[in-house]
Design a protein around this motif. Structure first.
Motif, mmCIF file in Angstrom:
data_model
loop_
_atom_site.group_PDB
_atom_site.id
_atom_site.type_symbol
_atom_site.label_atom_id
_atom_site.label_comp_id
_atom_site.label_asym_id
_atom_site.label_seq_id
_atom_site.Cartn_x
_atom_site.Cartn_y
_atom_site.Cartn_z
ATOM 1 N N ILE A 1 3.268 -0.129 4.001
ATOM 2 C CA ILE A 1 2.374 1.007 3.747
ATOM 3 C C ILE A 1 3.103 2.298 4.091
ATOM 4 N N CYS B 1 0.830 -1.203 0.000
ATOM 5 C CA CYS B 1 0.000 0.000 0.000
ATOM 6 C C CYS B 1 0.870 1.261 0.000
ATOM 7 N N CYS C 1 -1.602 4.420 -0.136
ATOM 8 C CA CYS C 1 -1.637 4.756 1.284
ATOM 9 C C CYS C 1 -2.566 5.959 1.492
#
Ligand SMILES: CCCCC/C=C\CCC/C=C/CC(=O)SCCNC(=O)CCNC(=O)[C@H](O)C(C)(C)COP(=O)(O)OP(=O)(O)OC[C@H]1O[C@@H](n2cnc3c(N)ncnc32)[C@H](O)[C@@H]1OP(=O)(O)O
Length: 302
Positions: free
Chosen positions: A174, A150, A155
């Motif tokens: 992330i 992510c 994100c």
């Protein structure tokens, strides 16, 4: 395939949304007179929307293989489908997730911001802004079911949600890693992060372009809960069920109070932000950095 079916929920439950949770916990499922809830699956090529088994909840799944990069098409479809859900007053909560194995979203589509012309950059950036504004200010409860990597724009998208559940797999990370690409997260990306994890942690994360593995992401507050990979979506749904117990009007006004000042920062200068983006991204040095980064990604396999 049309999956049209109509479930009726009692008007009293709609007037007192928190009653729905209690009623369903008691096993109430009787179709009685009230408001119609469509259980029809809808969506588009890259965004699938399916009503969940709990009334008022939908799952929005991104399917833009191989990595769910946020292409202009995906961004447009996302906003259209979100608007549909918002206009259908039977929906109160949405889980956002991915259909790409091991990847929630690779962030902005680098091919949209590399080797194109200024008019394209402007059109694309407007769509990125629109995605952020719509998600960040949505009246719906949004829970991100982060079932894979992510980075960057991925994100950002998850940070617009009200809650983040992430797969507890150390292979996934992330964060806002823009500096690693030689680019800069714009102020509204930064503000969204600051609102989530605080100023000091954001400053460090943004300067270093940190991509946090799940355990560190939980520690810093970038995600709210870690669960085994096969439980990400079901956990997101059960979190939504808890949030559904709160009366909508009070929760929505509170969300708006918390978020509007941040969104206003961009709303007041959208055009200026587009111009900044276009002139920044059009620089030769930035284009070179992006080309090198893309080439590295492509070489990885070779
Ligand atoms: C001072 C004024 C400032 C104003 C500045 C304004 C704005 C500038 C800031 C703009 C903001 C940008 C935010 C972003 O989102 S930039 C995008 C950042 N994304 C990334 O860094 C992620 C890159 N991707 C990965 O790390 C990995 O692909 C992965 C997501 C972890 C998945 O890894 P894996 O499963 O191993 O897959 P591959 O790496 O092999 O990728 C498959 C395939 O997909 C292509 N690809 C990957 N990511 C992207 C992408 N973001 N966009 C386009 N294409 C992508 C990759 O090249 C492979 O393609 P081929 O199959 O053709 O090789």
């Amino acid at each position: 395939m049309a999956l049209t079916a109509v479930v009726r929920i009692p008007t009293r439950a709609l007037l007192r949304p928190w009653a729905r949770l209690r009623d369903s916990a008691l096993g109430w499922m009787e179709p009685v007179g009230g408001v119609e809830v469509s259980t029809q699956r809808f969506g588009s090529q890259r965004v699938l929307v399916e009503p969940a088994s709990a009334a008022g909840v939908a799952v929005m799944t991104f399917k833009n293989p191989p990595v769910n990069s946020l292409s202009l098409e995906l961004l447009t479809e996302l906003v259209i489908n979100l608007e549909k859900l918002e206009n259908d007053k039977t929906f109160r909560g949405v889980v956002l997730t991915s259909d790409c194995p091991g990847i929630f979203s690779a962030g902005l589509d680098l091919t949209e911001i590399c080797g194109r012309n200024p008019a394209h950059y402007a059109e694309y950036w407007k769509a990125v802004q629109e995605m952020w504004l719509r998600l960040y200010l949505s009246n719906l409860m949004l829970v991100a079911a982060i079932n894979g990597a992510c980075p960057a724009g991925g994100c950002l998208m998850s940070l617009t949600c009200d809650y983040r559940v992430m797969a507890d797999n150390p292979k996934y990370a992330i964060g806002l890693n823009e500096t690693l690409l030689g680019i800069v997260a714009p102020f509204w990306f930064k503000d969204t992060l600051v609102n989530t994890i605080g100023h000091r942690a954001s400053e460090r994360a943004l300067q270093l372009g940190l991509l946090f593995p799940p355990t560190e992401a939980l520690q810093v507050g970038m995600v709210d809960r870690l669960v085994p990979e096969d439980q990400v979506q079901s956990t997101a749904l059960s979190v939504l069920a808890q949030w559904m117990a709160i009366p909508d009007h009070a929760r929505q006004l509170t969300k708006n109070m918390m978020r509007k000042p941040t969104a206003d920062g961009l709303l007041k200068k959208r055009d200026e932000d587009i111009q900044n983006f276009v002139s920044f991204i059009s620089r030769d040095s930035i284009q070179k950095s992006l080309q090198m980064y893309l080439a590295k990604l492509r070489q990885k396999k070779g």
